[in-house]
Design an enzyme around this catalytic site. Structure first.
Site, PDB file in Angstrom:
ATOM      1  N   SER A   1       0.933  -1.312   0.000  1.00 23.26           N
ATOM      2  CA  SER A   1       0.061  -0.129  -0.011  1.00 23.26           C
ATOM      3  C   SER A   1       0.774   1.069   0.043  1.00 23.26           C
ATOM      4  O   SER A   1       2.048   1.223   0.671  1.00 23.26           O
ATOM      5  CB  SER A   1      -0.842   0.079   1.182  1.00 23.26           C
ATOM      6  OG  SER A   1      -1.331   1.262   1.646  1.00 23.26           O
TER       7      SER A   1
ATOM      8  N   TYR B   1      -2.550  -0.477  10.057  1.00 23.67           N
ATOM      9  CA  TYR B   1      -2.489  -0.843   8.841  1.00 23.67           C
ATOM     10  C   TYR B   1      -1.105  -0.719   7.908  1.00 23.67           C
ATOM     11  O   TYR B   1      -0.706  -1.725   7.099  1.00 23.67           O
ATOM     12  CB  TYR B   1      -3.417  -0.251   8.010  1.00 23.67           C
ATOM     13  CG  TYR B   1      -3.565  -0.407   6.642  1.00 23.67           C
ATOM     14  CD1 TYR B   1      -3.924  -1.650   6.342  1.00 23.67           C
ATOM     15  CD2 TYR B   1      -3.523   0.519   5.517  1.00 23.67           C
ATOM     16  CE1 TYR B   1      -4.073  -2.126   4.786  1.00 23.67           C
ATOM     17  CE2 TYR B   1      -3.497   0.166   4.232  1.00 23.67           C
ATOM     18  CZ  TYR B   1      -3.835  -1.093   3.970  1.00 23.67           C
ATOM     19  OH  TYR B   1      -3.900  -1.326   2.436  1.00 23.67           O
TER      20      TYR B   1
END
Ligand SMILES: NC(=O)c1ccc[n+]([C@@H]2O[C@H](COP(=O)([O-])OP(=O)(O)OC[C@H]3O[C@@H](n4cnc5c(N)ncnc54)[C@H](O)[C@@H]3O)[C@@H](O)[C@H]2O)c1
Length: 372
Positions: free
Chosen positions: A170, A195
């Site tokens: 990501s 995350y």
């Protein structure tokens, strides 16, 4: 998934960009996260072009499962009683070469059995606990899916001799990076969410398996993905919902935060390019068969500009409120340098925001959107 939504020229490009050997010798591919936004499209497109595809997802309740079921249905995976049973195989009615099974990747035994019986050539690992804000309330979901689950996939690749793993990373790994464009060479040691930290860990774990066991690993850093069948927790869908319900949109950081919005077809196309690509160790530091690529549009914009573009396409003005605070966990900006993927994989994103939003809103207002 309605593969007709996927731009025809992309498909043409995909087909023409592969050599004959790949076209004739299709692979058996596991796609994890196959009921998810990105995974459902990836699984469908692979099945459509002739690969043998197995999709796995635990259909968790992070957001409306109705949307996950609808995505699966678009791929021809249907259930009789509104529920897809755990561990049962579902044959796609659209694609004879696509089967789906509901299971959790952190169920080590189930994953081990699956790999042992299916003999995959390649794995595309997209299942993860996504979302930045959610991690504040549910930190252990990230540990379960993104760390233990990821480890299960790596171990299964190791013991069942799968030599190619493509996995989702990501743009959030860039954390507090201040550079104009984020390059894969930039440090990733300032994550601002759990995350992001879990995705950084995934990259490190995959590097280790590439080094120790020679598994060819490609990590793809996706930049804010949007489009039809998108995630309800992300701004495009949240904004469209608020416009439809005439509710107020909160623009944090006074709407000045910047995101590099990337259209779903570009992401899916990039994932498939990476899956077909024979990793060239000459490009890999220390000849470890491991490589990271950004997949982003490369045209970052402010959130308030994005909202204006969305309003224009939607055909209605929104009610919005500028909020000074930037929520912890959110990065100020993301901006992809895509030169590496362009030069090594010959892949270049092609969708501009206007066209991408057109497709998104068309879907959003259509009967295909189960949340409307
Ligand atoms: N959408 C984006 O903008 C974006 C940006 C960067 C990275 N990513 C990454 O791309 C991947 C796909 O994202 P997405 O947007 O499609 O998210 P998504 O939440 O729509 O899809 C993920 C799917 O994985 C499944 N899943 C989660 N944990 C699981 C587990 N333990 N076992 C089995 N299945 C599990 C979920 O049910 C879901 O259907 C994720 O790894 C995400 O972190 C997405």
């Amino acid at each position: 998934m309605d593969v007709r939504i996927i731009d025809e020229t992309n498909v043409q490009h995909l087909k023409s960009s592969q050599d004959d050997a790949i076209l004739k010798n299709m692979c058996k591919i596991l796609v994890t996260g196959a009921a998810g936004f990105i995974g459902a499209r990836v699984a469908c497109l692979l099945a459509e072009r002739g690969d043998e595809v197995v999709g796995v997802d635990n259909i968790n309740g992070f957001y409306y499962v109705k949307l996950k079921y609808a995505r699966l249905k678009e791929c021809g995976v249907e259930c009789e009683n509104e529920d897809i049973l755990r561990g049962k195989w579902y044959q796609s009615t659209k694609f004879p070469n696509y089967r789906f099974v509901r299971l959790s990747i952190e169920s080590k035994e189930a994953i081990n059995l699956l790999f042992g019986s299916e003999h995959f050539d390649k794995v595309i690992h997209l299942a993860a606990q996504a979302g930045v804000q959610f991690s504040k309330k549910h930190p252990y979901e990230y540990m379960k899916s993104n760390l233990y689950g990821f480890e299960d996939i790596l171990e299964a690749c190791r013991w069942h001799k799968v030599n190619k793993l493509v996995f989702a990373s990501s743009s959030s790994v860039y954390g507090m990076n201040q550079n104009e464009k984020f390059s894969e060479e930039d440090p990733t040691n300032t994550p601002v969410s759990l995350y992001a930290a879990s995705k950084i860990a995934n990259e490190a774990m995959a590097h280790c398996y590439a080094h120790q066991y020679g598994i060819n690993c490609i990590g793809l850093r996706f930049f804010t993905v949007y489009g039809p069948w998108g995630r309800p927790d992300m701004s495009p869908m949240l904004f469209a919902d608020k416009i439809r319900k005439n509710k107020t949109i909160k623009l944090y950081g006074k709407g000045e935060m910047i995101r590099d919005f990337t259209y779903i077809d570009d992401i899916v196309h990039g994932v498939i390019c990476a899956t077909d690509y024979e990793l060239n160790v000459k490009h890999c530091p220390n000849k470890v068969p491991f490589r990271i690529y950004n997949i982003g549009n490369g045209h970052p914009i402010k959130m308030k500009t994005f909202l204006e573009a969305l309003e224009k396409t939607y055909g209605e003005k929104s009610k919005f409120k500028l909020i000074k605070v930037v929520r912890s966990g959110d990065v100020i900006r993301t901006s992809a340098d895509t030169s590496r993927i362009e030069s090594e994989l010959h892949f270049k994103p092609k969708w501009n925001l206007e066209d991408g939003l057109e497709e998104f809103i068309k879907w959003y207002k259509s009967d295909k959107n189960p949340l409307k």
